[in-house]
Design a protein around this motif. Structure first.
Motif, PDB file in Angstrom:
ATOM      1  N   ILE A 177     -16.444 -11.388  10.830  1.00 13.98           N
ATOM      2  CA  ILE A 177     -14.996 -11.585  10.707  1.00 13.98           C
ATOM      3  C   ILE A 177     -14.574 -11.537   9.246  1.00 13.98           C
ATOM      4  O   ILE A 177     -13.566 -10.926   8.882  1.00 13.98           O
ATOM      5  N   THR A 178     -15.363 -12.153   8.377  1.00  9.74           N
ATOM      6  CA  THR A 178     -15.070 -12.124   6.943  1.00  9.74           C
ATOM      7  C   THR A 178     -15.109 -10.709   6.400  1.00  9.74           C
ATOM      8  O   THR A 178     -14.224 -10.288   5.645  1.00  9.74           O
ATOM      9  N   ALA A 179     -16.126  -9.948   6.773  1.00 16.29           N
ATOM     10  CA  ALA A 179     -16.209  -8.556   6.327  1.00 16.29           C
ATOM     11  C   ALA A 179     -15.034  -7.738   6.868  1.00 16.29           C
ATOM     12  O   ALA A 179     -14.478  -6.890   6.162  1.00 16.29           O
ATOM     13  N   GLY A 180     -14.634  -8.010   8.104  1.00 21.69           N
ATOM     14  CA  GLY A 180     -13.484  -7.318   8.680  1.00 21.69           C
ATOM     15  C   GLY A 180     -12.190  -7.627   7.947  1.00 21.69           C
ATOM     16  O   GLY A 180     -11.360  -6.740   7.723  1.00 21.69           O
ATOM     17  N   LEU A 181     -12.010  -8.886   7.567  1.00 23.95           N
ATOM     18  CA  LEU A 181     -10.803  -9.257   6.812  1.00 23.95           C
ATOM     19  C   LEU A 181     -10.806  -8.627   5.419  1.00 23.95           C
ATOM     20  O   LEU A 181      -9.749  -8.207   4.914  1.00 23.95           O
ATOM     21  N   MET A 182     -11.979  -8.549   4.790  1.00 25.28           N
ATOM     22  CA  MET A 182     -12.067  -7.867   3.494  1.00 25.28           C
ATOM     23  C   MET A 182     -11.729  -6.387   3.644  1.00 25.28           C
ATOM     24  O   MET A 182     -11.031  -5.810   2.797  1.00 25.28           O
ATOM     25  N   ALA A 183     -12.192  -5.770   4.723  1.00 22.81           N
ATOM     26  CA  ALA A 183     -11.892  -4.355   4.957  1.00 22.81           C
ATOM     27  C   ALA A 183     -10.412  -4.149   5.232  1.00 22.81           C
ATOM     28  O   ALA A 183      -9.808  -3.182   4.757  1.00 22.81           O
ATOM     29  N   LEU A 184      -9.797  -5.061   5.980  1.00 22.40           N
ATOM     30  CA  LEU A 184      -8.362  -4.946   6.244  1.00 22.40           C
ATOM     31  C   LEU A 184      -7.545  -5.057   4.964  1.00 22.40           C
ATOM     32  O   LEU A 184      -6.516  -4.407   4.816  1.00 22.40           O
ATOM     33  N   ALA A 185      -8.003  -5.879   4.043  1.00 23.99           N
ATOM     34  CA  ALA A 185      -7.295  -6.001   2.769  1.00 23.99           C
ATOM     35  C   ALA A 185      -7.327  -4.685   2.003  1.00 23.99           C
ATOM     36  O   ALA A 185      -6.346  -4.309   1.355  1.00 23.99           O
ATOM     37  N   LEU A 186      -8.426  -3.950   2.086  1.00 23.74           N
ATOM     38  CA  LEU A 186      -8.516  -2.668   1.386  1.00 23.74           C
ATOM     39  C   LEU A 186      -7.812  -1.542   2.132  1.00 23.74           C
ATOM     40  O   LEU A 186      -7.313  -0.609   1.513  1.00 23.74           O
ATOM     41  N   VAL A 187      -7.757  -1.632   3.451  1.00 25.29           N
ATOM     42  CA  VAL A 187      -7.068  -0.595   4.222  1.00 25.29           C
ATOM     43  C   VAL A 187      -5.576  -0.628   3.910  1.00 25.29           C
ATOM     44  O   VAL A 187      -4.878   0.376   4.027  1.00 25.29           O
ATOM     45  N   GLY A 188      -5.082  -1.773   3.445  1.00 25.90           N
ATOM     46  CA  GLY A 188      -3.682  -1.854   3.045  1.00 25.90           C
ATOM     47  C   GLY A 188      -3.336  -0.917   1.912  1.00 25.90           C
ATOM     48  O   GLY A 188      -2.173  -0.559   1.724  1.00 25.90           O
ATOM     49  N   PHE A 189      -4.321  -0.488   1.144  1.00 25.26           N
ATOM     50  CA  PHE A 189      -4.082   0.452   0.057  1.00 25.26           C
ATOM     51  C   PHE A 189      -4.128   1.903   0.518  1.00 25.26           C
ATOM     52  O   PHE A 189      -3.928   2.807  -0.288  1.00 25.26           O
ATOM     53  N   TYR A 190      -4.404   2.148   1.796  1.00 27.05           N
ATOM     54  CA  TYR A 190      -4.538   3.514   2.279  1.00 27.05           C
ATOM     55  C   TYR A 190      -3.193   4.222   2.149  1.00 27.05           C
ATOM     56  O   TYR A 190      -2.158   3.693   2.492  1.00 27.05           O
ATOM     57  N   GLY A 191      -3.201   5.420   1.659  1.00 23.10           N
ATOM     58  CA  GLY A 191      -1.987   6.178   1.450  1.00 23.10           C
ATOM     59  C   GLY A 191      -1.392   6.009   0.071  1.00 23.10           C
ATOM     60  O   GLY A 191      -0.359   6.593  -0.235  1.00 23.10           O
ATOM     61  N   LEU A 192      -2.034   5.202  -0.770  1.00 21.72           N
ATOM     62  CA  LEU A 192      -1.555   5.005  -2.131  1.00 21.72           C
ATOM     63  C   LEU A 192      -1.824   6.266  -2.944  1.00 21.72           C
ATOM     64  O   LEU A 192      -2.959   6.713  -3.070  1.00 21.72           O
ATOM     65  N   HIS A 193      -0.770   6.868  -3.441  1.00 22.16           N
ATOM     66  CA  HIS A 193      -0.902   8.088  -4.244  1.00 22.16           C
ATOM     67  C   HIS A 193      -0.118   7.914  -5.520  1.00 22.16           C
ATOM     68  O   HIS A 193       0.936   7.295  -5.546  1.00 22.16           O
ATOM     69  N   LEU A 194      -0.651   8.457  -6.587  1.00 17.42           N
ATOM     70  CA  LEU A 194       0.069   8.459  -7.856  1.00 17.42           C
ATOM     71  C   LEU A 194       0.760   9.797  -8.017  1.00 17.42           C
ATOM     72  O   LEU A 194       0.123  10.831  -8.164  1.00 17.42           O
ATOM     73  N   THR A 195       2.080   9.803  -7.927  1.00 19.91           N
ATOM     74  CA  THR A 195       2.820  11.053  -8.119  1.00 19.91           C
ATOM     75  C   THR A 195       3.965  10.843  -9.060  1.00 19.91           C
ATOM     76  O   THR A 195       4.423   9.777  -9.270  1.00 19.91           O
TER      77      THR A 195
END
Length: 195
Positions: A177-195
């Motif tokens: 569960i802890t690893a899953g919550l850590m992964a969810l925190a990083l998935v929040g950055f998905y789609g982040l692009h510098l333009t």
């Protein structure tokens, strides 16, 4: 423009495409890397070195040989042979040139052989047709992201007492569960692009 693209590749490799938490590619390391923060850092350093070397050599081979002669269908076979060869060469180099470092790092380097993050990194670089600079940045920051993820999980496991949770969650369930919550925190950055 090239600096912005490299920064986007670096952020993607570090956060939204983390090899350990998001892609689940760096889990093949030995269990001790997820329990001891020092061992996690050593494993992460070794993984980063192997990823950067494999990115460089696989990009050169892909660009100079495989694509030029139309042998792209041998790419996976070549990468499957290249990664263990790099690990064996690195272990031999460290053993001969730096024996004290070899004593501390040999187990960590050996465990990278079962880690699919190095192979996955080289394969993703080839599939996405990155240039040499982007490939090296992706490998470097991908290894750094895997190092941070392993060290964070090991530190969290060492500092937090998981014995105060309900009995049915103690042990492996709360760790997953802890690893899953850590992964969810990083998935929040998905789609982040510098333009």
């Amino acid at each position: 423009m090239a600096v912005i693209e490299l920064a986007g590749v670096a952020l993607a490799a570090l956060l939204s495409e983390n090899f350990v938490l998001v892609s689940c590619m760096g889990i093949g390391t030995r269990l001790r890397a997820f329990q001891d923060p020092i061992d996690a850092l050593r494993t992460g350093y070794c993984l980063t070195a192997v990823m950067v070397l494999s990115a460089l050599l696989s990009w050169l081979a892909d660009f100079l040989v495989l694509t030029r002669f139309g042998w792209q269908h041998f790419r996976l076979l070549f990468l499957c042979l290249l990664i263990p060869g790099i690990i064996a060469g690195l272990r031999l180099f460290v053993r001969v040139c730096l024996p004290e470092l070899s004593r501390r790092m040999d187990d960590n380097l050996a465990s990278i052989g079962t880690n699919c993050a190095a192979l996955g990194c080289a394969l993703l670089i080839s599939q996405r047709s990155y240039g040499l600079g982007s490939a090296l940045v992706f490998a470097l920051f991908g290894g750094a992201g895997a190092t941070v993820a392993m060290a964070s999980f090991a530190s969290l496991r060492e500092e937090v007492s998981f014995h105060h949770c309900p009995r049915c969650f103690q042990g492996m369930p709360i760790l997953l569960i802890t690893a899953g919550l850590m992964a969810l925190a990083l998935v929040g950055f998905y789609g982040l692009h510098l333009t």
